[in-house]
Design an enzyme around this catalytic site. Structure first.
Site, PDB file in Angstrom:
ATOM      1  N   PRO A  49       0.803  -1.228   0.000  1.00 16.23           N
ATOM      2  CG  PRO A  49      -0.219  -1.135   2.094  1.00 16.23           C
ATOM      3  CD  PRO A  49       0.539  -2.041   1.188  1.00 16.23           C
ATOM      4  CB  ALA A  71      -4.679   6.803   1.255  1.00 15.58           C
ATOM      5  CG  ASP A  72      -3.670   1.161  -2.431  1.00 10.23           C
ATOM      6  OD1 ASP A  72      -4.558   1.369  -3.291  1.00 10.23           O
ATOM      7  OD2 ASP A  72      -3.273   0.018  -2.138  1.00 10.23           O
ATOM      8  CB  THR A  73      -6.903   0.516   2.260  1.00  9.68           C
ATOM      9  OG1 THR A  73      -6.843   1.851   2.772  1.00  9.68           O
ATOM     10  CG2 THR A  73      -7.178  -0.448   3.399  1.00  9.68           C
ATOM     11  N   GLY A 108      -1.416   2.552   3.229  1.00 11.17           N
ATOM     12  CA  GLY A 108      -0.210   3.320   2.937  1.00 11.17           C
ATOM     13  C   GLY A 108      -0.633   4.729   2.588  1.00 11.17           C
TER      14      GLY A 108
END
Length: 188
Positions: A49, A71-73, A108
């Site tokens: 992420p 963001a990345d999940t 992230g």
């Protein structure tokens, strides 16, 4: 809290927008469609992420006075990354994998200005009780979780009935670790 920067949230997610609003900071939403979210298969699941949030940040031009937040999940269960399901069968498969187990939700985040870029992961451990097939079918048919990593939203019905333990940030599981973002904003 007075914004030092013009904050840009690079996310279409209504959940991320709602969470950032909760910090009482002004921000604008800007989204570039079609950013490649692939990653090297050699990366550990925990690094994915952050890698993708950095890729997203790299796609944006930041002007003087701007702060970009990307963001990345991902959901990681037994070292397998569970992304967003494409259909009911994939959603069902993911929820069956999570049933009765503890998994990690890792977001992230990259925060970028002209002068500085900070990236970090935030991890929350989530435990599901054993789910019945009928419960999984009900959730998928009523909540259509196709835009959610791991095929679930903790703030929805499934979170009410399935989550028996949560270690870490609840808001991270929703998709944005606002406590950590707030602390990083103060440091900037």
């Amino acid at each position: 809290m007075k914004n030092k920067y013009h904050i840009i949230l690079a996310s279409k997610s209504p959940r991320r927008q709602e969470l950032l609003k909760g910090l009482d900071v002004d921000f604008e939403v800007k989204v570039i469609d079609g950013i490649d979210e692939s990653y090297p298969t050699t990366l550990d699941a925990e690094q994915v992420p952050v890698y993708i949030s950095q890729k997203k940040a790299h796609a944006y031009k930041v002007n003087e006075g701007d702060m970009l937040i990307t963001a990345d999940t991902v959901v990681v269960c037994e070292n397998e990354i569970l992304g967003k399901p494409k259909n009911e069968a994939q959603a069902s498969d993911m929820l069956h994998k999570l049933s009765g187990k503890t998994h990690m939700v890792i977001t992230g985040v990259t925060m970028k200005t002209c002068e500085k870029q900070v990236s970090f992961p935030v991890t929350t451990n989530v435990t599901f009780r054993e789910l019945k097939d009928e419960e999984i079918e009900y959730y998928i048919s009523h909540y259509r979780p196709f835009d959610k990593a791991g095929a679930y939203g903790v703030q929805e019905w499934i979170g009410y009935v399935a989550v028996t333990k949560l270690e870490g940030s609840y808001f991270n599981v929703m998709g944005l670790p606002v406590q950590r973002i707030y602390n990083e904003l103060i440091k900037f």
